[in-house]
Structure formats: C-alpha cells, structure tokens
Design an enzyme around this catalytic site. Structure first.
Site, PDB file in Angstrom:
ATOM      1  N   ARG A 165     -43.873 -13.874  33.472  1.00 58.29           N
ATOM      2  CA  ARG A 165     -44.352 -14.697  32.338  1.00 58.29           C
ATOM      3  C   ARG A 165     -44.587 -16.152  32.762  1.00 58.29           C
ATOM      4  O   ARG A 165     -44.291 -17.094  32.019  1.00 58.29           O
ATOM      5  CB  ARG A 165     -43.378 -14.657  31.153  1.00 58.29           C
ATOM      6  N   SER A 241     -42.582 -11.877  21.522  1.00 53.76           N
ATOM      7  CA  SER A 241     -41.232 -12.148  22.052  1.00 53.76           C
ATOM      8  C   SER A 241     -40.996 -13.651  22.024  1.00 53.76           C
ATOM      9  O   SER A 241     -41.735 -14.395  22.668  1.00 53.76           O
ATOM     10  CB  SER A 241     -41.116 -11.666  23.493  1.00 53.76           C
ATOM     11  N   GLU A 337     -40.230 -18.255  25.090  1.00 51.52           N
ATOM     12  CA  GLU A 337     -41.466 -17.808  25.757  1.00 51.52           C
ATOM     13  C   GLU A 337     -42.711 -18.573  25.277  1.00 51.52           C
ATOM     14  O   GLU A 337     -43.473 -19.070  26.104  1.00 51.52           O
ATOM     15  CB  GLU A 337     -41.660 -16.295  25.561  1.00 51.52           C
TER      16      GLU A 337
HETATM   17  C1  FAD Z   1     -47.147  -9.700  18.019  1.00 51.02           C
HETATM   18  C2  FAD Z   1     -47.258 -10.276  19.413  1.00 51.02           C
HETATM   19  C3  FAD Z   1     -47.004  -9.474  20.509  1.00 51.02           C
HETATM   20  C4  FAD Z   1     -47.095  -9.996  21.806  1.00 51.02           C
HETATM   21  N1  FAD Z   1     -46.846  -9.170  22.869  1.00 51.02           N
HETATM   22  C5  FAD Z   1     -46.912  -9.655  24.120  1.00 51.02           C
HETATM   23  C6  FAD Z   1     -46.633  -8.804  25.239  1.00 51.02           C
HETATM   24  O1  FAD Z   1     -46.358  -7.625  25.094  1.00 51.02           O
HETATM   25  N2  FAD Z   1     -46.711  -9.342  26.484  1.00 51.02           N
HETATM   26  C7  FAD Z   1     -47.046 -10.642  26.680  1.00 51.02           C
HETATM   27  O2  FAD Z   1     -47.106 -11.065  27.854  1.00 51.02           O
HETATM   28  N3  FAD Z   1     -47.321 -11.468  25.639  1.00 51.02           N
HETATM   29  C8  FAD Z   1     -47.259 -11.013  24.381  1.00 51.02           C
HETATM   30  N4  FAD Z   1     -47.508 -11.837  23.319  1.00 51.02           N
HETATM   31  C9  FAD Z   1     -47.848 -13.253  23.561  1.00 51.02           C
HETATM   32  C10 FAD Z   1     -49.366 -13.554  23.564  1.00 51.02           C
HETATM   33  O3  FAD Z   1     -50.080 -12.531  22.949  1.00 51.02           O
HETATM   34  C11 FAD Z   1     -49.906 -13.743  24.987  1.00 51.02           C
HETATM   35  O4  FAD Z   1     -49.220 -14.783  25.634  1.00 51.02           O
HETATM   36  C12 FAD Z   1     -51.419 -14.074  24.984  1.00 51.02           C
HETATM   37  O5  FAD Z   1     -51.897 -14.101  26.315  1.00 51.02           O
HETATM   38  C13 FAD Z   1     -51.738 -15.405  24.319  1.00 51.02           C
HETATM   39  O6  FAD Z   1     -53.120 -15.468  24.159  1.00 51.02           O
HETATM   40  P1  FAD Z   1     -53.801 -16.505  23.159  1.00 51.02           P
HETATM   41  O7  FAD Z   1     -55.268 -16.451  23.398  1.00 51.02           O
HETATM   42  O8  FAD Z   1     -53.341 -16.278  21.790  1.00 51.02           O
HETATM   43  O9  FAD Z   1     -53.218 -17.873  23.755  1.00 51.02           O
HETATM   44  P2  FAD Z   1     -52.819 -19.205  22.947  1.00 51.02           P
HETATM   45  O10 FAD Z   1     -51.577 -18.957  22.191  1.00 51.02           O
HETATM   46  O11 FAD Z   1     -53.981 -19.710  22.204  1.00 51.02           O
HETATM   47  O12 FAD Z   1     -52.510 -20.168  24.164  1.00 51.02           O
HETATM   48  C14 FAD Z   1     -51.378 -19.961  24.976  1.00 51.02           C
HETATM   49  C15 FAD Z   1     -51.419 -21.010  26.102  1.00 51.02           C
HETATM   50  O13 FAD Z   1     -52.508 -20.725  26.967  1.00 51.02           O
HETATM   51  C16 FAD Z   1     -53.363 -21.873  27.068  1.00 51.02           C
HETATM   52  N5  FAD Z   1     -54.728 -21.356  27.137  1.00 51.02           N
HETATM   53  C17 FAD Z   1     -55.335 -20.540  26.246  1.00 51.02           C
HETATM   54  N6  FAD Z   1     -56.584 -20.247  26.667  1.00 51.02           N
HETATM   55  C18 FAD Z   1     -56.761 -20.922  27.830  1.00 51.02           C
HETATM   56  C19 FAD Z   1     -57.858 -21.048  28.740  1.00 51.02           C
HETATM   57  N7  FAD Z   1     -59.019 -20.433  28.531  1.00 51.02           N
HETATM   58  N8  FAD Z   1     -57.686 -21.848  29.833  1.00 51.02           N
HETATM   59  C20 FAD Z   1     -56.509 -22.485  30.057  1.00 51.02           C
HETATM   60  N9  FAD Z   1     -55.453 -22.402  29.233  1.00 51.02           N
HETATM   61  C21 FAD Z   1     -55.578 -21.633  28.126  1.00 51.02           C
HETATM   62  C22 FAD Z   1     -53.115 -22.684  25.816  1.00 51.02           C
HETATM   63  O14 FAD Z   1     -53.392 -24.064  26.046  1.00 51.02           O
HETATM   64  C23 FAD Z   1     -51.631 -22.435  25.582  1.00 51.02           C
HETATM   65  O15 FAD Z   1     -50.886 -23.319  26.377  1.00 51.02           O
HETATM   66  C24 FAD Z   1     -47.443 -11.356  22.008  1.00 51.02           C
HETATM   67  C25 FAD Z   1     -47.713 -12.167  20.887  1.00 51.02           C
HETATM   68  C26 FAD Z   1     -47.624 -11.633  19.601  1.00 51.02           C
HETATM   69  C27 FAD Z   1     -47.915 -12.514  18.426  1.00 51.02           C
END
Ligand code: FAD
Length: 341
Positions: A165, A241, A337
């Site tokens: 992570r 998480s 996380e």
């Molecule tokens: C119900 C639920 C279940 C989940 N299950 C998992 C799981 O099983 N495994 C897991 O690993 N995660 C899980 N997550 C966490 C999450 O889905 C992941 O971390 C996902 O990759 C976040 O994507 P996002 O586009 O929503 O990122 P955001 O929340 O929008 O951004 C997260 C971070 O990434 C940065 N970021 C976003 N896009 C870019 C880009 N293009 N370039 C540079 N930086 C960027 C942002 O600045 C921020 O710091 C879960 C979340 C939820 C709500």
C-alpha cells in the site's frame, strides 16, 4: 477543460466529509492538464489531484486552491502475443471497468482486484491490492506529468518504489508526478491455484473446479465476497480499509500468538509478519460500536463508516479511540490507509 467553483469536497469523496474547494478543474488530455497546472501555478493557487475520492479524507477547511481531476480516458493494446498482452489505460478510466474489460479478454493478473473503487491513475499511488494480487505484480510503467520539469516522463516499475500500500507517489515524491497513463502486462495463462484463503474457500464452497477456474469466475467470486464484507460507499460513506494491516517484527507476532492462539499471522519476509488490522479492532470488541458518529462496520472492523460525523474532528476523535484501544491491548500502533487533504 471544465471548471467549477466553490465545490463541496464531501460530494467528491466517498467518506463524505470535508469543506469546499475554490476550484475544481476537470481535464481530459495531457495538454489540458499541463495548461490547468500552469494556470493555477501562475495564479499562485495550491493544486491537488483527485481521482474518485475513495482513498482521501478531506479536512473541514476544504482546499483554498485548484483541485485537478484527471479524466484522461482510453484503453490501448500495445503488444499482444501468445502468452501476454501489454495494455495502457488512461488515468481517468474507472479501475473496475478496466478490470472488467481485461477479464472479458481472458487476461489474468488483476482479476482479484475486481471491485476496488477509484481510477486507474490512483492505482499506483497506494499500489492497490486485494485477495492476493497487487498492482506492482503486473505493472510495467506509467506516464506522468512531472511538475518539477514541466514535462511528461515515463516511470518504470523500479522507479515507483512499490511496497505494501505504498509508492513514491504517496511517499518521498508526493505531489511531484501527475499520472496520465498506466501500462500493465497481463497473462493469457489461466489463473494458477492456490488462491488467497478467503477466495479459495469461497470457490470450494461453491464446488468450482479450482484447477480449471477462469478469470471470470474469480472476478465473480471476488465481487460476491466484497459485497458481503464491504459497505457500498453510495449507501454508507466510507473509505474502504481505514487502517493498514500492521507489519510487525516476527518476535512480537510470536509473543501475541502465545497469548492469543487464534490471531491470524501472515509471514512477510522471515523477520516480519502481517496481522489483519480488522482482527485487532474486532478483538477489542469494537465491531459495531459508534464513536462520534463514526461506526466500526459490523461486517468488517477495518472499515469506518461515516454515519453522522459532523466533520473531520469527529473522525479524528473516533480514530484516536480505536487506535488507543488497539495499542492498549496489543502494543501495536495502527496506521491510517487513506490520505488526507
Ligand atoms: C469500499 C472501498 C473499498 C476499497 N477496497 C480497496 C482494496 O481492496 N484495495 C485497495 O488497495 N484499496 C481499496 N480501497 C481504496 C481506494 O479504492 C484505492 O486506494 C483507489 O486506488 C483510490 O482511487 P481514487 O481514484 O478514488 O483515488 P483518490 O482517493 O481520488 O486519490 C487518492 C490519492 O491518489 C492521488 N491521485 C489520484 N489520482 C492521481 C493521479 N492521476 N496522479 C497522481 N496522483 C493521483 C490523490 O492526490 C490522492 O493523494 C477501497 C476504497 C473503498 C471506498
């Protein structure tokens, strides 16, 4: 380029707390991204990159600057041979739509990461993972806007510092690179057992022939397991998480095992072990408890659900009560996380 002003960040994040952003700029190409970034820089506005908001906690003050949302789309096949296919996806693609398409092509390597919310561009940031696979396993390279050099660069796997992570994008290079495309090499061979415990059990219970299981069957199984364990953020606001699974010295793991024989412990590298954060929280009898409007999810104690938190302070207070309980009982400090803005 589409620009909106004074937008509530609680509406753009799955935890649904936090104040307003001065500007939200949606960019659909690398050229728009570079222009949006430089415009905001010239105006002296702070800049933050947002994907689906599923791994981000926003403070009540919001953000006095420009939120840039990456909407760069497209999925392209770069190489397709007998054994593998190398695919590039735009950072704005929805991660699970991408997985679905790859599974539809019978490509393996990301199928157990089905159902993870968010965008392709955010996947490398925390090296997403689930049920035995993580992004780094199939990752080849990414393309990003380097805000230091004002140019686009290619970063290979070894440049990204992937760990559990973690990557340079949330570590030592936080804020420097804006990811526009991600390239993975996926496998044409069928998935090879043994699978992650929970997945293997699920397949066995349904009498699926594990030796010949298809990527589609694995995707279906993962989606079913997740729907029973993880609350849907559109119904119950959450960020998945909320705590990382702590990695502790083997010796501490062994000491805990002697006291709590039922504790699940997974080897990491011979000197360290990983313990599920959810088990630690559940063992403190916190499952289902509500602190300051934040509920420890009944089905999965590592998930915190925003039932009625009035803002960031409530979430922080709930987090403190939970981490303090776990520390008092196990002498382990849980680490959050989701990132914070
Ligand atoms: C119900 C639920 C279940 C989940 N299950 C998992 C799981 O099983 N495994 C897991 O690993 N995660 C899980 N997550 C966490 C999450 O889905 C992941 O971390 C996902 O990759 C976040 O994507 P996002 O586009 O929503 O990122 P955001 O929340 O929008 O951004 C997260 C971070 O990434 C940065 N970021 C976003 N896009 C870019 C880009 N293009 N370039 C540079 N930086 C960027 C942002 O600045 C921020 O710091 C879960 C979340 C939820 C709500």
């Amino acid at each position: 380029m589409n620009i909106q002003t004074n937008i509530a960040l609680s509406t753009l994040t799955t935890m649904k707390i936090g104040g307003n952003a001065d500007r939200v700029v949606n960019v659909t190409s690398e050229e728009e991204l570079q222009r949006a970034y430089n415009n905001s820089k010239e105006l002296g506005q702070p800049i933050y990159i947002l994907g689906g908001g599923s791994n981000l906690i926003v403070h009540d003050e919001g953000f006095a600057g420009a939120i840039i949302r990456i909407k760069i789309m497209g999925i392209d096949i770069l190489d397709d041979n007998q054994e593998t296919a190398t695919i590039t996806a735009g950072a704005g693609e929805t991660w699970d739509v991408f997985v679905q398409q790859m599974v539809g092509r019978n490509l393996s390597g990301i199928e157990t990461m089905s159902g993870i919310p968010g965008t392709v561009g955010a996947a490398p940031v925390q090296n997403i993972g689930a049920y035995g696979q993580e992004l780094a396993d199939t990752f080849v390279s990414l393309r990003a806007y380097d805000t230091q050099s004002d140019d686009f660069v290619i970063l290979k796997k070894e440049d990204c510092g992937f760990a559990y992570r973690h990557s340079i994008f949330r570590g030592e290079q936080v804020g420097r690179y804006i990811i526009t495309h991600v390239t993975l090499t996926l496998n044409k061979k069928p998935p090879v057992p043994p699978f992650y415990d929970a997945l293997q059990q699920h397949l066995s219970q349904r009498q699926v022939n594990i030796a010949g299981v298809t990527v589609q069957k694995i995707r279906d199984a993962v989606i079913e397991i997740r729907s029973n364990k993880l609350p849907d953020p559109s119904q119950l606001p959450n960020a998945g998480s909320f705590f990382k699974n702590p990695i502790v010295p083997l010796q501490l793991g062994e000491t805990l095992k002697a006291t709590y024989p039922e504790i699940p412990i997974y080897p990491v590298d011979g000197i360290r072990v990983k313990i599920p954060a959810g088990w630690l929280i559940q063992s403190c009898d916190l499952k289902g408890r509500v602190f300051h409007g934040v509920k420890v999810h009944d089905g999965n104690a590592v998930v915190l659900v925003n039932e009625s938190a009035q803002g960031y302070a409530d979430l922080a207070a709930a987090r403190k009560e939970i981490t303090d309980c776990v520390y008092r009982k196990f002498k382990i400090t849980l680490e959050q996380e989701p990132l914070e803005l």
